[in-house]
Design a protein around this motif. Structure first.
Motif, short mmCIF file in Angstrom:
data_model
loop_
_atom_site.label_atom_id
_atom_site.label_comp_id
_atom_site.label_asym_id
_atom_site.label_seq_id
_atom_site.Cartn_x
_atom_site.Cartn_y
_atom_site.Cartn_z
N HIS A 190 40.40 49.22 41.81
CA HIS A 190 40.47 47.77 41.79
C HIS A 190 39.11 47.26 41.35
CE1 HIS A 190 43.59 44.92 42.95
NE2 HIS A 190 42.64 44.05 43.17
N LYS A 222 49.11 37.33 36.29
CA LYS A 222 48.17 38.37 36.72
C LYS A 222 48.69 39.78 36.45
CE LYS A 222 45.70 38.68 40.44
NZ LYS A 222 44.25 38.62 40.53
N SER A 270 36.86 40.38 38.98
CA SER A 270 37.07 38.96 39.30
C SER A 270 36.12 38.07 38.49
CB SER A 270 36.84 38.71 40.79
OG SER A 270 37.73 39.49 41.56
MG MG Z 1 41.56 39.81 43.38
#
Ligand code: MG
Ligand code: TXA
Length: 322
Positions: free
Chosen positions: A219, A45, A140
């Motif tokens: 984010h 990640k 996501s």
């Molecule tokens: Mg996440």
């Protein structure tokens, strides 16, 4: 048992990584008791190693074995919402690895509401540590194909459970302290949490004492720049940007007009439909190499609060390195 599930269990047992469907978003799963496997999640990640992971289990009894204490609020919320899009933060049992918790004395636990995920968790028998299966800070995944597109070379198997029913991440409630706190709005509405507990629950937005990457400024961000714009202001704002020669996408309810030249993505109907479509739409904006996306915010109630939170974070200023 599905052959894919059998294969995924074998992958977990030998310390590999599994693309895991859940009702919220797809996870990047590893055996939570295998430190090396858990470290691989962080490497794949590109996530800082002190940011803790959620441990997914098949049943509330499994969750309790990973907690040092199980407060009344945990019991009430688990009974009300598991399996489901809720993560509970509790004090961790000593057996839970530092690699999973980022060295904190708490652990995030969740029983996901997805038949394939539950089948895998039951067959595997242990906990599966899984963040969302995207690179750090990015959008996501809500389909198996998203996982394959983004992390295909680094995941040993991806279970295809279809498009995610909820589309935004789980609601995170910290029940490890004297009063429950909402750390991240998500699939279970705040109102439902408050009703179950019979009290109001504070939303912790920028708490310095909580290491949750979902709480840092930028984010869930697409490559395109994102701005949250009210429906009334959107047509003029879109026209202004078009005049600058910028390629503009708009996330708008059906009734909101956009000037010609704007690529429209209609976020039809209710907040749940917005949540379901959000991440796939942001990916589509990037696939078409559009420069900016103007998004009309949903209501700040129900699952709309989670959508609003993700839009604001996607709109936050980004570090130059990303
Ligand atoms: Mg996440
Ligand atoms: O819906 C979801 O929750 C998805 C699916 C795969 O289950 N998972 C997910 O994981 O969104 P991730 O890692 O992308 O986000 C988990 C959030 C992070 O913000 C993390 O910091 C927070 O949960 N978290 C995990 N353990 C924690 C802890 N002990 N204390 C505070 N925050 C914690």
């Amino acid at each position: 048992m599905h052959d894919d599930v059998k294969r995924a269990v074998a992958v977990l047992q030998r310390g590999g990584l599994v693309g895991l469907p859940t009702e919220t978003v797809y996870g990047l799963g590893a055996d939570a008791s295998n430190e090396l496997a858990v470290r691989r999640i962080f490497a794949v990640k590109g996530r800082p190693s002190n940011h803790p992971l959620i441990v997914h289990v098949a049943h509330v009894d499994e969750a309790k074995t990973r907690a040092a204490s199980w407060p009344e609020a945990a019991e009430v919320l688990a009974r009300a919402f598991w399996p489901g899009p809720l993560t509970l933060i509790v004090r961790r049992a000593p057996t839970v690895s530092d690699a999973v918790t980022g060295g904190q004395d708490t652990v995030g636990l969740r029983v996901p509401d997805h038949p394939l995920a539950l089948e895998l968790l039951r067959a595997f028998g242990g906990g599966v540590a899984a963040p969302s299966a995207n690179r750090y800070g990015k959008v996501s995944p809500t389909t198996a194909q998203h996982v394959i597109d983004e992390l295909g070379n680094e995941v040993d198997v991806v279970l295809d459970g279809g498009p995610c029913r909820v589309g935004v991440e789980s609601t995170i409630v910290d029940v490890s302290g004297p009063s429950p706190r909402l750390l991240r709005p998500g699939g279970v509405p705040r109102e439902a949490i408050e009703r179950a507990l019979g009290r109001t629950v504070a939303l912790v937005t920028e708490a310095a004492d909580v290491r949750a990457p979902g709480l840092v400024a930028s984010h869930y961000a697409p490559r395109a720049g994102l701005w949250v714009v009210d429906a009334e202001a959107l047509p003029a704002e879109a026209a202004r940007r078009l005049a600058q020669g910028v390629q503009v996408a708009a996330l708008v309810p059906a009734g909101v007009p956009t000037p010609p030249g704007v690529v429209r993505f209609e976020v039809a109907g209710d907040d749940a439909a917005y949540a379901r479509a959000l991440y796939a739409t942001l990916r589509a904006v990037d696939e078409r190499s559009l420069d900016v996306v103007l998004a009309v915010p949903p209501s700040a109630t129900g699952v709309g609060l989670a959508v609003l939170d993700r839009l604001r974070r996607a709109a936050a200023p980004r570090p130059a390195t990303r």
